[in-house]
Design a protein around this motif. Structure first.
Motif, PDB file in Angstrom:
ATOM      1  N   SER A   1      -0.626  15.949   8.514  1.00  0.00           N
ATOM      2  CA  SER A   1      -0.656  16.748   9.745  1.00  0.00           C
ATOM      3  C   SER A   1      -1.916  16.536  10.558  1.00  0.00           C
ATOM      4  N   GLN A   2      -2.759  15.597  10.170  1.00  0.00           N
ATOM      5  CA  GLN A   2      -4.066  15.474  10.811  1.00  0.00           C
ATOM      6  C   GLN A   2      -4.008  15.137  12.297  1.00  0.00           C
ATOM      7  N   ARG A   3      -3.031  14.356  12.725  1.00  0.00           N
ATOM      8  CA  ARG A   3      -2.985  13.973  14.146  1.00  0.00           C
ATOM      9  C   ARG A   3      -2.471  15.100  15.037  1.00  0.00           C
ATOM     10  N   THR A   4      -1.521  15.859  14.538  1.00  0.00           N
ATOM     11  CA  THR A   4      -0.903  16.903  15.363  1.00  0.00           C
ATOM     12  C   THR A   4      -1.378  18.301  15.013  1.00  0.00           C
ATOM     13  N   ARG A   5      -2.046  18.442  13.843  1.00  0.00           N
ATOM     14  CA  ARG A   5      -2.469  19.745  13.331  1.00  0.00           C
ATOM     15  C   ARG A   5      -1.257  20.650  13.126  1.00  0.00           C
ATOM     16  N   THR A   6      -0.124  20.028  12.804  1.00  0.00           N
ATOM     17  CA  THR A   6       1.128  20.746  12.590  1.00  0.00           C
ATOM     18  C   THR A   6       1.794  20.234  11.314  1.00  0.00           C
ATOM     19  N   ILE A   7       2.171  21.147  10.442  1.00  0.00           N
ATOM     20  CA  ILE A   7       2.994  20.782   9.285  1.00  0.00           C
ATOM     21  C   ILE A   7       4.436  20.894   9.745  1.00  0.00           C
ATOM     22  N   ASP A   8       5.037  19.755  10.017  1.00  0.00           N
ATOM     23  CA  ASP A   8       6.406  19.699  10.552  1.00  0.00           C
ATOM     24  C   ASP A   8       7.361  19.524   9.379  1.00  0.00           C
ATOM     25  N   ARG A   9       8.134  20.547   9.104  1.00  0.00           N
ATOM     26  CA  ARG A   9       9.045  20.546   7.954  1.00  0.00           C
ATOM     27  C   ARG A   9      10.367  19.842   8.231  1.00  0.00           C
TER      28      ARG A   9
ATOM     29  N   VAL B   1       0.847  -1.195   0.000  1.00  0.00           N
ATOM     30  CA  VAL B   1       0.000   0.000   0.000  1.00  0.00           C
ATOM     31  C   VAL B   1       0.880   1.241   0.000  1.00  0.00           C
ATOM     32  N   LEU B   2       0.404   2.286  -0.666  1.00  0.00           N
ATOM     33  CA  LEU B   2       1.072   3.581  -0.635  1.00  0.00           C
ATOM     34  C   LEU B   2       0.003   4.654  -0.739  1.00  0.00           C
ATOM     35  N   TYR B   3       0.022   5.579   0.212  1.00  0.00           N
ATOM     36  CA  TYR B   3      -0.954   6.665   0.252  1.00  0.00           C
ATOM     37  C   TYR B   3      -0.380   7.878  -0.476  1.00  0.00           C
ATOM     38  N   THR B   4      -1.121   8.389  -1.448  1.00  0.00           N
ATOM     39  CA  THR B   4      -0.683   9.551  -2.215  1.00  0.00           C
ATOM     40  C   THR B   4      -1.832  10.555  -2.289  1.00  0.00           C
ATOM     41  N   SER B   5      -1.519  11.763  -2.713  1.00  0.00           N
ATOM     42  CA  SER B   5      -2.521  12.817  -2.826  1.00  0.00           C
ATOM     43  C   SER B   5      -2.454  13.469  -4.197  1.00  0.00           C
ATOM     44  N   SER B   6      -3.506  14.206  -4.501  1.00  0.00           N
ATOM     45  CA  SER B   6      -3.569  14.897  -5.787  1.00  0.00           C
ATOM     46  C   SER B   6      -2.988  16.300  -5.721  1.00  0.00           C
ATOM     47  N   THR B   7      -2.883  16.859  -4.512  1.00  0.00           N
ATOM     48  CA  THR B   7      -2.372  18.225  -4.350  1.00  0.00           C
ATOM     49  C   THR B   7      -1.504  18.318  -3.105  1.00  0.00           C
ATOM     50  N   LEU B   8      -0.689  19.358  -3.060  1.00  0.00           N
ATOM     51  CA  LEU B   8       0.132  19.604  -1.874  1.00  0.00           C
ATOM     52  C   LEU B   8      -0.746  19.883  -0.657  1.00  0.00           C
ATOM     53  N   THR B   9      -1.842  20.605  -0.862  1.00  0.00           N
ATOM     54  CA  THR B   9      -2.752  20.910   0.252  1.00  0.00           C
ATOM     55  C   THR B   9      -3.305  19.624   0.853  1.00  0.00           C
ATOM     56  N   ALA B  10      -3.764  18.707   0.008  1.00  0.00           N
ATOM     57  CA  ALA B  10      -4.306  17.436   0.508  1.00  0.00           C
ATOM     58  C   ALA B  10      -3.221  16.631   1.223  1.00  0.00           C
ATOM     59  N   ALA B  11      -2.014  16.607   0.664  1.00  0.00           N
ATOM     60  CA  ALA B  11      -0.923  15.859   1.296  1.00  0.00           C
ATOM     61  C   ALA B  11      -0.570  16.440   2.658  1.00  0.00           C
ATOM     62  N   CYS B  12      -0.526  17.765   2.747  1.00  0.00           N
ATOM     63  CA  CYS B  12      -0.236  18.407   4.043  1.00  0.00           C
ATOM     64  C   CYS B  12      -1.333  18.110   5.051  1.00  0.00           C
ATOM     65  N   ALA B  13      -2.582  18.171   4.610  1.00  0.00           N
ATOM     66  CA  ALA B  13      -3.698  17.890   5.510  1.00  0.00           C
ATOM     67  C   ALA B  13      -3.632  16.463   6.037  1.00  0.00           C
ATOM     68  N   GLU B  14      -3.328  15.529   5.148  1.00  0.00           N
ATOM     69  CA  GLU B  14      -3.259  14.121   5.558  1.00  0.00           C
ATOM     70  C   GLU B  14      -2.109  13.864   6.534  1.00  0.00           C
TER      71      GLU B  14
END
Length: 195
Positions: free
Chosen positions: A72-80, A57-70
């Motif tokens: 960061s969902q547990r911490t509500r933080t985009i950790d760079r 399995v591999l989880y991917t997204s269609s946009t950067l926004t969707a990938a960031c949301a996915e």
């Protein structure tokens, strides 16, 4: 079945750590699982362990926004920084055959499930993913599902492993200064903290 399978030819995007015990190289699917909380892990039920490639399995997204949301969902933080995450984009080498589970699809209701399944508890979704791979792995490469947060996600299963190009189109550290202004906008848009 044909009406339920869409052809995906658009680029895919993934944000993932490069420095962790479970970091995957480009083009690899995770065969270890099922991991608690990972909604569409198709691995046979039981204690997480390594399975044959069919169950990858591999989880991917269609946009950067969707990938960031996915991511960061547990911490509500985009950790760079933690785990040296990279943003990787690529275009599949052939059209992906995806079982369409988005709002316009009737596959779920015809199989006695509600659209709410796509946002339901992970163990329930994992059971469905396992049955989909068990019965449709010669028909589909994965799933097209709505993100719980925003946008569209593509979940690749074992048959999709042969659709990676030799190298990604682009690969950039999430901490790259060039990404910072874009990530600032995304963080505001999805209500996350950017660090």
């Amino acid at each position: 079945m044909g009406q339920d399978v869409l052809q995906w030819t658009n680029p895919l995007l993934r944000i993932a750590p490069t420095q962790s015990a479970h970091a995957l190289p480009f083009g690899a699917l995770r065969t270890y699982g099922p991991v608690p909380g990972n909604r569409w892990d198709p691995h046979p039920p039981g204690q997480p362990r390594v399975h044959p490639p069919r169950w990858g399995v591999l989880y991917t997204s269609s946009t950067l926004t969707a990938a960031c949301a996915e991511t960061s969902q547990r911490t509500r933080t985009i950790d760079r920084h933690t785990g040296a995450p990279m943003v990787t984009t690529w275009t599949p080498t052939r059209p992906l055959r995806l079982l369409d589970l988005t709002a316009g699809s009737t596959w779920l209701i015809r199989h006695r499930a509600a659209a709410a399944l796509t946002t339901g508890p992970a163990p329930h979704c994992q059971t469905w993913a396992n049955r989909i791979v068990a019965s449709l792995d010669e028909v589909v490469d994965g799933l097209c599902v709505p993100s719980v947060w925003t946008g569209t996600n593509v979940v690749l299963f074992g048959p999709g492993a042969n659709t990676f190009p030799p190298a990604p189109t682009d690969r950039m550290p999430l901490a790259d200064p060039a990404l910072f202004p874009v990530l600032q906008k995304v963080a505001v848009q999805i209500g996350c903290t950017l660090i």
